[in-house]
Motif scaffolding. Structure first.
Motif, PDB file in Angstrom:
ATOM      1  N   LYS A  47      20.022  66.792  21.145  1.00  0.00           N
ATOM      2  CA  LYS A  47      21.603  67.443  20.758  1.00  0.00           C
ATOM      3  C   LYS A  47      22.140  67.024  22.230  1.00  0.00           C
ATOM      4  O   LYS A  47      23.839  67.026  21.755  1.00  0.00           O
ATOM      5  CB  LYS A  47      21.338  68.752  21.155  1.00  0.00           C
ATOM      6  N   PRO A  73      21.759  80.259  11.544  1.00  0.00           N
ATOM      7  CA  PRO A  73      22.666  81.438  11.099  1.00  0.00           C
ATOM      8  C   PRO A  73      23.778  80.902   9.639  1.00  0.00           C
ATOM      9  O   PRO A  73      24.342  79.809   9.048  1.00  0.00           O
ATOM     10  CB  PRO A  73      23.864  81.739  11.967  1.00  0.00           C
ATOM     11  N   ASP A 119      31.720  77.445   2.756  1.00  0.00           N
ATOM     12  CA  ASP A 119      30.692  76.906   2.858  1.00  0.00           C
ATOM     13  C   ASP A 119      29.822  76.758   1.808  1.00  0.00           C
ATOM     14  O   ASP A 119      30.186  77.976   0.219  1.00  0.00           O
ATOM     15  CB  ASP A 119      30.037  78.551   3.667  1.00  0.00           C
ATOM     16  N   ASP A 151      32.412  65.301  18.200  1.00  0.00           N
ATOM     17  CA  ASP A 151      32.925  66.273  18.513  1.00  0.00           C
ATOM     18  C   ASP A 151      32.410  67.583  17.609  1.00  0.00           C
ATOM     19  O   ASP A 151      33.347  68.876  17.224  1.00  0.00           O
ATOM     20  CB  ASP A 151      34.873  66.542  18.164  1.00  0.00           C
ATOM     21  N   PHE A 152      31.155  67.803  18.217  1.00  0.00           N
ATOM     22  CA  PHE A 152      30.703  68.586  16.824  1.00  0.00           C
ATOM     23  C   PHE A 152      29.071  68.845  17.521  1.00  0.00           C
ATOM     24  O   PHE A 152      28.723  68.141  17.985  1.00  0.00           O
ATOM     25  CB  PHE A 152      30.419  68.978  15.042  1.00  0.00           C
ATOM     26  N   ALA A 153      28.556  70.360  16.935  1.00  0.00           N
ATOM     27  CA  ALA A 153      27.554  70.122  17.730  1.00  0.00           C
ATOM     28  C   ALA A 153      26.237  69.800  16.478  1.00  0.00           C
ATOM     29  O   ALA A 153      26.172  70.607  15.521  1.00  0.00           O
ATOM     30  CB  ALA A 153      26.817  72.192  18.260  1.00  0.00           C
ATOM     31  N   GLN A 190      29.272  76.742   8.201  1.00  0.00           N
ATOM     32  CA  GLN A 190      30.800  76.781   9.030  1.00  0.00           C
ATOM     33  C   GLN A 190      31.323  75.519   9.629  1.00  0.00           C
ATOM     34  O   GLN A 190      31.339  75.205  10.115  1.00  0.00           O
ATOM     35  CB  GLN A 190      30.181  77.749  10.437  1.00  0.00           C
ATOM     36  N   GLY A 191      31.961  74.660   8.299  1.00  0.00           N
ATOM     37  CA  GLY A 191      32.497  73.441   8.997  1.00  0.00           C
ATOM     38  C   GLY A 191      32.254  72.202   8.724  1.00  0.00           C
ATOM     39  O   GLY A 191      32.551  71.349   8.735  1.00  0.00           O
ATOM     40  N   THR A 218      33.705  69.011   7.623  1.00  0.00           N
ATOM     41  CA  THR A 218      34.197  69.242   6.513  1.00  0.00           C
ATOM     42  C   THR A 218      35.118  69.952   5.789  1.00  0.00           C
ATOM     43  O   THR A 218      34.727  70.709   6.625  1.00  0.00           O
ATOM     44  CB  THR A 218      32.615  68.883   5.081  1.00  0.00           C
ATOM     45  N   THR A 219      36.190  69.815   4.963  1.00  0.00           N
ATOM     46  CA  THR A 219      36.650  71.110   5.012  1.00  0.00           C
ATOM     47  C   THR A 219      36.590  71.707   3.709  1.00  0.00           C
ATOM     48  O   THR A 219      37.164  72.868   3.224  1.00  0.00           O
ATOM     49  CB  THR A 219      38.445  70.407   4.561  1.00  0.00           C
TER      50      THR A 219
END
Lengths: 188, 269
Positions: free
Chosen positions: B156, B262, B215, B164-166, B235-236, B211-212
């Motif tokens: 991670k 989640p 969910d 730029d995301f987790a 969540q995006g 993604t735009t």
């Protein structure tokens, strides 16, 4: 049900939560005008679903809708930096919220951060914190909701609320102390 | 109680103490610890101080006039809209139109729907092709992982700073899916994280990229050139699992992975 009666019931039950709704939307979206729009939209959605959901915790229910509406709002603006974790040291804006009225001040106690400069640092630290921690801190510390209520609103287990809250606090403390040090050294 | 217990990562007793969410016995134990440990006692003080500042000074009040605006909007949404009223008025003089407009409107709507979804359909087909190509490339170029590790805590942080995301790597080895490592890839004109797993001889690539789209709780599955693909969004982020593994096991993998994250909550309205 009679339409006027329905409106009357809705308003008497839900409008008292307007400050909480606005506060949550304001902290999630980060802007005064966006928060106003979100709250208006959330109230209309709540009104449409009001007949079906009369017997529940009205505050949690409204805040769930406000949270969903805020997230949709951010998504529709493609404002993804709010939804994604990012580096605190890179993102340190200094613009001040245009007005904070101290709603809870009537009950003020003694132990608060005394210097107003430190308060500004703390406010910015909270503003810059990733949304998943920020929303939990706002709901718990500012709105005073219980772990259980937050779990319902955010849709996560109570244990996760607890760990996000303590991690959020730790992040706030860290950011605050590192920014205090930077300010002492004249970098901020 | 020791300091490390009191400041546990999964359960922080100081935090819970300040929130008054501890059982009596735990509360007493934590208080005892505060008496002998100035460090933890000080942390408690700091948390309380911050808590008070947040609570008493950081609440935004709604702006003047918002309540009236909301009342207006609610009254408005309770009234029938203007179009409905106009429609009712025009019913007499324009009744003959009622027989012509519906079939015509249906035809126009059908054409519009096709036009609206065609690009999206093409886009999803192109993306599927890209996923397959990226998967195949990772297998043939001796390039499966850029970081070799079965430790989720190494993978991670490796990704952070590169995307730029987790990108979450999860330990699913109990179910037979061994974590092999992570790789950077490029999908849909953007950087993508790929978390690599293996079960028996089958390599699984899990691609994650922004993604735009909204969910999507239900997973979609499809097959392409002998590979099975399972995808969902949350969540995006879009998650896309691909492998030559059979579909049942691949879906099981997706299920396990998703159960550890989640899910988007169901909407109440």
């Amino acid at each position: 049900m009679n339409k006027n009666l329905l409106i009357e019931q809705f308003e008497s039950k839900m409008l008292s939560h307007m400050d909480s709704a606005y506060n949550l939307a304001r902290w999630i979206t980060g802007h005064d005008q966006d928060a106003e729009d979100v709250v208006q939209e959330a109230y209309i959605r709540a009104f449409r679903g009001f007949e079906k959901y009369t017997d529940i915790n009205s505050l949690s229910w409204l805040l769930t809708i406000v949270r969903n509406t805020s997230y949709n709002w951010i998504k529709s603006k493609h404002d993804y930096k709010h939804l994604i974790e990012f580096d605190e040291s890179v993102h340190s804006s200094s613009d001040e919220p245009s007005f904070i009225i101290e709603r809870n001040q009537g009950l003020r106690q003694e132990k608060i951060l005394t210097s107003s400069g430190n308060k500004d640092l703390l406010r910015n630290a909270l503003k810059d914190m990733p949304l998943i921690f920020r929303e939990v801190v706002v709901l718990h510390e500012i709105e005073g909701l219980s772990y259980k209520e937050i779990a319902d609103i955010v849709g996560i287990p109570v244990g996760t609320v607890m760990s996000r809250l303590s991690r959020g606090r730790r992040r706030l403390q860290k950011t605050l102390s590192s920014r205090m040090n930077r300010r002492t050294r004249g970098e901020l | 109680m020791s300091c490390s217990t009191v400041r546990g990562i999964l359960y922080n007793y100081i935090s819970a103490y300040v929130d008054d969410e501890l059982a009596d016995t735990d509360r007493a134990a934590v208080e005892k610890h505060f008496e002998i440990c100035a460090h933890c006692a000080n942390e408690r003080y700091e948390i309380e101080q911050m808590k008070n500042t947040l609570h008493y000074e950081f609440a935004y009040s709604s702006p003047y006039g918002l309540k009236e605006d909301i009342k207006d909007k609610i009254a408005e949404s309770a009234e029938p809209s203007e179009e409905v009223i106009l429609e009712e008025k025009s019913q007499f003089s324009w009744r003959w139109l009622n027989y012509i407009i519906p079939p015509f409107a249906t035809a126009v709507a059908a054409v519009l729907i096709v036009l609206a979804f065609l690009p999206q359909y093409q886009l999803s087909v192109m993306m599927e092709e890209e996923i397959v190509s990226a998967h195949v490339r990772s297998l043939i170029e001796d390039n499966l992982t850029h970081i070799n590790s079965s430790d989720t805590h190494q993978i991670k942080p490796w990704f952070s700073g590169k995307v730029d995301f987790a990108a979450n790597a999860k330990d699913l080895s109990k179910s037979g899916f061994d974590l092999k490592g992570g790789r950077l890839d490029y999908i849909n004109k953007q950087s993508a994280a790929s978390v690599v797993y293996q079960i028996r001889d089958h390599v699984i690539n899990l691609f994650i990229f922004p993604t735009t789209e909204d969910d999507m709780i239900d997973v979609k599955t499809f097959q392409n050139r002998g590979f099975n693909i399972v995808k969902w969004t949350n969540q995006g982020l879009e998650y896309c699992v691909i492998s030559d593994l059979n579909l049942t096991e691949l879906e099981h993998f997706a299920q396990l992975y998703r159960n550890q994250m989640p899910l988007p909550q169901s909407k109440l309205y």
